[in-house]
Design an enzyme around this catalytic site. Structure first.
Site, PDB file in Angstrom:
ATOM      1  N   SER A  80     -24.575 -10.299   8.538  1.00 15.08           N
ATOM      2  CA  SER A  80     -24.477  -9.450   9.733  1.00 15.08           C
ATOM      3  C   SER A  80     -24.110 -10.262  10.982  1.00 15.08           C
ATOM      4  CB  SER A  80     -25.768  -8.655   9.957  1.00 15.08           C
ATOM      5  OG  SER A  80     -26.811  -9.488  10.372  1.00 15.08           O
ATOM      6  N   ARG A 132     -29.157 -23.583   3.471  1.00 12.39           N
ATOM      7  CA  ARG A 132     -29.161 -24.866   2.775  1.00 12.39           C
ATOM      8  C   ARG A 132     -29.539 -25.953   3.762  1.00 12.39           C
ATOM      9  NH1 ARG A 132     -28.173 -26.112  -2.345  1.00 12.39           N
ATOM     10  NH2 ARG A 132     -27.311 -28.069  -1.595  1.00 12.39           N
ATOM     11  N   HIS A 137     -30.877 -19.412  14.722  1.00 16.34           N
ATOM     12  CA  HIS A 137     -32.198 -19.484  14.095  1.00 16.34           C
ATOM     13  C   HIS A 137     -33.087 -18.391  14.702  1.00 16.34           C
ATOM     14  CE1 HIS A 137     -35.556 -21.354  12.024  1.00 16.34           C
ATOM     15  NE2 HIS A 137     -36.259 -21.181  13.130  1.00 16.34           N
ATOM     16  N   LEU A 168     -34.079 -31.026  11.160  1.00 16.58           N
ATOM     17  CA  LEU A 168     -33.984 -29.618  10.774  1.00 16.58           C
ATOM     18  C   LEU A 168     -34.390 -28.682  11.924  1.00 16.58           C
ATOM     19  CD1 LEU A 168     -33.439 -27.628   8.388  1.00 16.58           C
ATOM     20  CD2 LEU A 168     -35.901 -27.698   7.983  1.00 16.58           C
ATOM     21  N   ASP A 169     -33.485 -27.787  12.301  1.00 21.82           N
ATOM     22  CA  ASP A 169     -33.696 -26.839  13.400  1.00 21.82           C
ATOM     23  C   ASP A 169     -34.109 -27.547  14.697  1.00 21.82           C
ATOM     24  OD1 ASP A 169     -33.117 -24.697  11.678  1.00 21.82           O
ATOM     25  OD2 ASP A 169     -35.207 -24.498  11.076  1.00 21.82           O
ATOM     26  N   GLU A 228     -29.748 -11.220  17.969  1.00 21.87           N
ATOM     27  CA  GLU A 228     -28.884 -12.266  17.388  1.00 21.87           C
ATOM     28  C   GLU A 228     -27.423 -11.843  17.458  1.00 21.87           C
ATOM     29  OE1 GLU A 228     -29.897 -14.094  13.620  1.00 21.87           O
ATOM     30  OE2 GLU A 228     -31.974 -13.448  13.797  1.00 21.87           O
TER      31      GLU A 228
HETATM   32  C1  GAR Z   1     -30.453 -14.449  10.515  1.00 15.89           C
HETATM   33  O1  GAR Z   1     -31.634 -13.835  10.966  1.00 15.89           O
HETATM   34  C2  GAR Z   1     -30.427 -15.908  10.917  1.00 15.89           C
HETATM   35  O2  GAR Z   1     -31.007 -16.159  12.154  1.00 15.89           O
HETATM   36  C3  GAR Z   1     -31.237 -16.535   9.808  1.00 15.89           C
HETATM   37  O3  GAR Z   1     -30.810 -15.866   8.648  1.00 15.89           O
HETATM   38  C4  GAR Z   1     -30.441 -14.533   8.992  1.00 15.89           C
HETATM   39  C5  GAR Z   1     -29.062 -14.259   8.417  1.00 15.89           C
HETATM   40  O4  GAR Z   1     -28.733 -12.913   8.547  1.00 15.89           O
HETATM   41  N1  GAR Z   1     -31.009 -17.937   9.718  1.00 15.89           N
HETATM   42  C6  GAR Z   1     -31.969 -18.817   9.423  1.00 15.89           C
HETATM   43  O5  GAR Z   1     -33.104 -18.495   9.161  1.00 15.89           O
HETATM   44  C7  GAR Z   1     -31.515 -20.258   9.425  1.00 15.89           C
HETATM   45  N2  GAR Z   1     -32.644 -21.136   9.405  1.00 15.89           N
HETATM   46  P1  GAR Z   1     -27.244 -12.423   8.327  1.00 15.89           P
HETATM   47  O6  GAR Z   1     -26.801 -12.962   6.959  1.00 15.89           O
HETATM   48  O7  GAR Z   1     -27.324 -10.929   8.334  1.00 15.89           O
HETATM   49  O8  GAR Z   1     -26.408 -12.975   9.438  1.00 15.89           O
END
Ligand code: GAR
Length: 225
Positions: free
Chosen positions: A20, A98, A116, A151-152, A181
């Site tokens: 998304s 990853r 994040h 990391l992050d 986001e």
């Molecule tokens: C999002 O909420 C993003 O912030 C998170 O994964 C989701 C992906 O959603 N990322 C992390 O947690 C990275 N550490 P999406 O596939 O619908 O964009």
């Protein structure tokens, strides 16, 4: 004479699932709000929904399946080759789940960003919404940051805040954060595409000055459409 528009910033998007955030970037580009072009979408998971969306939009896709590699080093080398075939100016992690090797991160220093789901430096890693609720915070949100070996832990460019309501569940909070986001990521990439945000001398600069604290969406960036 009016200045000619600068050429769109070439991106490669990496994702592992739903996609998304990739879709939000694509919509912003299509709506003329983000001066970028997505050269390719690459996933470590063949079934990632984001790949099908990219296909439908006529964007080149590739799968570099982590199960086919013996270790992180060989995986990240294959991933780097797949990415660099598209010569991106910026590599955008959009739910790419990853852990990346130091060599990979160093190769893309200043050209690799991530979104994040927390107000970093709080809640690095996984299960951010559940941990935010457990801790009883009143404010949560999302961050876009440059990726470094920690990391992050790389410098944050832009954040969006959401209030935590009494009675919030992990699911409710996740929905509210994800909505932010989708506004946050295009705005952050546009800051880079426009040259306002730059990476130089191992740090982030905004309008030619070191960025000391993350920008806040709707507060520091009123004018993002
Ligand atoms: C999002 O909420 C993003 O912030 C998170 O994964 C989701 C992906 O959603 N990322 C992390 O947690 C990275 N550490 P999406 O596939 O619908 O964009």
């Amino acid at each position: 004479m009016p200045t000619p528009p600068s050429s769109p910033l070439p991106l490669v998007v990496l994702l592992s699932g739903r996609g998304s955030n990739f879709q939000a970037l694509l919509h912003a580009i299509q709506a003329g709000r983000l001066n970028a072009v997505i050269r390719a979408v690459i996933s470590n998971r063949p079934g990632a929904a984001g790949l099908a969306m990219a296909d439908q939009a006529g964007i080149s896709t590739a799968v570099v399946d982590h199960r086919e590699y013996e270790d992180r080093e060989s995986y990240d080398t294959a991933l780097r080759i797949a990415i660099d075939a598209h010569a991106p100016a910026l590599v955008v992690l959009a739910g790419f789940m990853r852990i990346l090797t130091p060599a990979f991160v160093r190769h893309y220093e200043g050209r690799l960003i991530n979104i994040h789901p927390s107000l970093l430096p709080r809640f690095r890693g996984l299960d951010t919404h559940a941990r935010a609720l457990q801790e009883g915070v009143t404010e949560h949100g999302a961050s876009v940051h440059y990726v470094t070996e920690e990391l992050d832990g790389g410098p944050v460019i832009l954040q969006a805040r959401v209030a935590v309501h009494p009675g919030d569940t992990e699911e409710l909070l996740a929905v509210r954060v994800l909505k932010e986001e989708h506004r946050l990521y295009p705005a952050a990439v546009e800051l880079i595409a426009s040259g306002r945000i730059r990476w130089r001398e191992h740090r982030v600069w905004l309008d030619g000055k070191p960025l000391e604290t993350p920008l806040l969406l709707d507060h520091d960036l009123q004018s993002i459409p």
